[in-house]
Design a protein around this motif. Structure first.
Motif: not given
Length: 285
Positions: A72-76, A100-103, A126-127
């Motif tokens: 489950a990506r994206p990431c920093a 935005d990346q969490l969503t 959080g994910v």
């Protein structure tokens, strides 16, 4: 010794299986070398696969009785974060950077689940927490498993308990924990542990085959993972790297054969799950 639902002590996982060709190569080599692969995992992310590619992997995994776990990506590390690229900030690289990346990560989990995937790798707290809440609320399949990535460090028993409380179904431990550290975590939680027997260079490059007999005894139920030292980092992968990634996938299966042979020579009585065993998050075509 604690066990998996089928009574086995350990299962074999092949990581970095990046697409349909890689999965087909793993299954073919596993059949040839008689390696009972229970799970394959992918690191480039759901978003690096088309619906058709995911569908093909789902069909291959379901037919073989092999769990398919997609990241489950994206990431920093894939975004504009400068800190994630600095030595002191590298720990931030796998985190979801902003809402935005969490969503986006949660959207990819939904997409994977809709296409029949029942296991996702998660590297952000959080994910993981959001996945757990959505699963409890019935907005994600109840049988969708959250596999904590090695990039979300589970380095002590208290952390392991927190992650399980948030909804983790399996925990991938840091590659350099000692056997004593692993035993401490096992004493704290009942979920399966995922442990690299051989780690890629960017995760330490450790080759711990000789510890397998003791590892299986201390960590059961445990997924023994065979990464590959002296191999290039291919994330994010794609069809331009198919020849390389399929060759790497085949070699990981051969490394697993070496590990199983070592267990046999050591006189281990531990039992390995076959493909299709109870408790696997098998894909649904």
């Amino acid at each position: 010794m604690p066990r998996f639902p089928d009574g086995a002590h350990y299962r074999v996982e092949i990581p970095s299986v990046e697409g349909p060709r890689c999965l087909d190569a793993v299954l073919t080599e596993a059949d040839r070398l008689e390696v009972p692969v229970s799970r394959v995992s992918q690191g480039s992310g759901v978003g690096m696969l088309t619906d058709a590619e995911i569908g093909e992997m789902v069909k291959l995994g379901a037919a073989a009785g092999v769990e398919l776990s997609l990241f489950a990506r994206p990431c920093a590390a894939w975004g504009p974060s400068a800190m994630a690229r600095m030595p002191a900030g590298a720990v931030l690289a796998p985190t979801a950077w902003g809402q935005d990346q969490l969503t986006a990560a949660v959207d990819e989990i939904r997409r994977a689940a809709d296409l029949g995937v029942r296991s996702v790798l998660v590297s952000d707290l959080g994910v993981l927490a959001t996945l757990g809440r959505l699963r409890t609320a019935g907005e994600l399949p109840a049988d969708l498993q959250a596999k904590v990535s090695v990039m979300l460090p589970v380095a002590n028993p208290a952390t392991a308990e927190v992650l399980v409380g948030l909804g983790a179904n399996t925990l991938n431990l840091p590659t350099d924990l000692t056997l004593a550290h692993i035993a401490e975590i096992r004493a704290a939680v009942d979920v399966p542990l995922d442990v690299y027997v051989e780690a890629p260079d960017n995760l330490g490059g450790f080759v711990r085959h000789h510890e397998l007999p003791t590892l299986v005894e201390l960590a059961a139920p445990v997924y023994i993972k065979f990464g590959l030292r002296n191999a290039p980092d291919v994330y994010p992968s794609g069809t331009h790297l198919d020849d390389l990634t399929t060759a790497l996938s085949r070699e990981r299966v051969r490394r697993a054969r070496l590990g199983l042979d070592l267990l046999h020579r050591a006189g281990s009585t531990a039992v390995c799950s076959p493909p299709g065993a109870p408790g696997l998050a098998l894909p649904v075509p």
